[in-house]
Scaffold this active site. Structure first.
Site, short mmCIF file in Angstrom:
data_model
loop_
_atom_site.label_atom_id
_atom_site.label_comp_id
_atom_site.label_asym_id
_atom_site.label_seq_id
_atom_site.Cartn_x
_atom_site.Cartn_y
_atom_site.Cartn_z
N CYS A 1 7.73 24.86 -19.72
CA CYS A 1 8.27 25.00 -21.08
C CYS A 1 9.76 25.27 -20.93
O CYS A 1 10.17 26.37 -20.58
CB CYS A 1 7.57 26.14 -21.82
SG CYS A 1 8.31 26.53 -23.42
N GLU B 1 8.60 18.84 -25.00
CA GLU B 1 8.44 18.20 -23.70
C GLU B 1 8.86 16.75 -23.84
O GLU B 1 8.95 16.22 -24.95
CB GLU B 1 7.00 18.28 -23.19
CG GLU B 1 6.49 19.67 -22.88
CD GLU B 1 7.11 20.31 -21.65
OE1 GLU B 1 7.97 19.67 -21.00
OE2 GLU B 1 6.74 21.45 -21.34
#
Length: 226
Positions: free
Chosen positions: A2, A107
């Site tokens: 992340c 992402e």
């Protein structure tokens, strides 16, 4: 991993949501949090009689023995599989756990020569509590933090093989308390909780850390998951 996320709720809203005293330093909303940025977190504070506080930390944990701040950018995530045994993370996992408020995270998926950005966020717009750990660093005891990650499942695994460890409200107290059994603390989301997370294609502007605004999380109609 992340590496970017959004956290846009006001300090007052976060304080109410997490039942925490607000001791932050005027943080504003961010739709593009990047490594080493200041971020809000919720932790237990001895100076507040062991109660929850909404505080500010630098994203990228620095162990007390770190010589300088340069390594923090590489310490934004801690793997749930090794956090309890890692020399850098284990002391914080045992005694200094926190919740990192987020609206969602980003992402990227490579498609040929291009990269498509995706934003993962609850379908109902609710807040996320990412499992985190914190550590003080330097003479001024600057707070630093990392977000725990776990193996991605379901549709999220089509975007990336890792995702943040997300905790529902009923697990917040045990997480913040310190101690406890690692296996129980590090349980991933249930299938029902996982199904509540949507995957939204967004534009390329989020790839530039200088860009910051609500347009970064708006869906791009012409893009698809695959």
């Amino acid at each position: 991993m992340c590496g970017r996320y959004a956290t846009t709720r006001s300090e007052a809203d976060l304080s109410d949501l997490f039942d925490a005293a607000d001791v932050t330093e005027g943080l504003g909303p961010s739709w593009n949090v990047a490594p080493t940025d200041p971020v809000p977190l919720v932790r237990i504070s001895a100076s507040h009689d062991g109660k929850r506080v909404l505080d500010t930390a630098r994203w990228g944990l620095l162990p007390p023995w770190a010589a300088d701040q340069r390594g923090g950018a590489k310490m934004i995530n801690a793997r749930s599989e090794t956090v309890a045994t890692s020399p850098a993370f284990a002391p914080s996992f045992a005694r200094r756990r926190c919740l990192v408020p987020a609206d969602g995270w980003f992402e990227w998926v490579r498609t040929g020569k291009e990269r498509q950005a995706f934003y993962m966020t609850p379908a109902d717009g609710s807040a996320l509590a990412l499992a985190g750990i914190w550590s003080p660093w330097g003479p001024e005891k600057m707070l630093t933090c990392s977000v725990l990650t776990t193996a991605a499942r379901g549709g999220l695994a089509r975007v990336h093989d890792r995702m943040p460890l997300i905790l529902p409200p009923e697990r917040w107290s045990d997480w913040l308390a310190g101690g406890g059994e690692a296996d129980a603390l590090l349980q991933p989301m249930t299938e029902r909780e996982l199904a509540a997370i949507t995957v939204r294609p967004v534009g390329p502007a989020v790839g530039n850390v200088r860009n910051n605004g609500p347009e970064l999380v708006q869906p791009v109609a012409e893009a698809t998951l695959f």
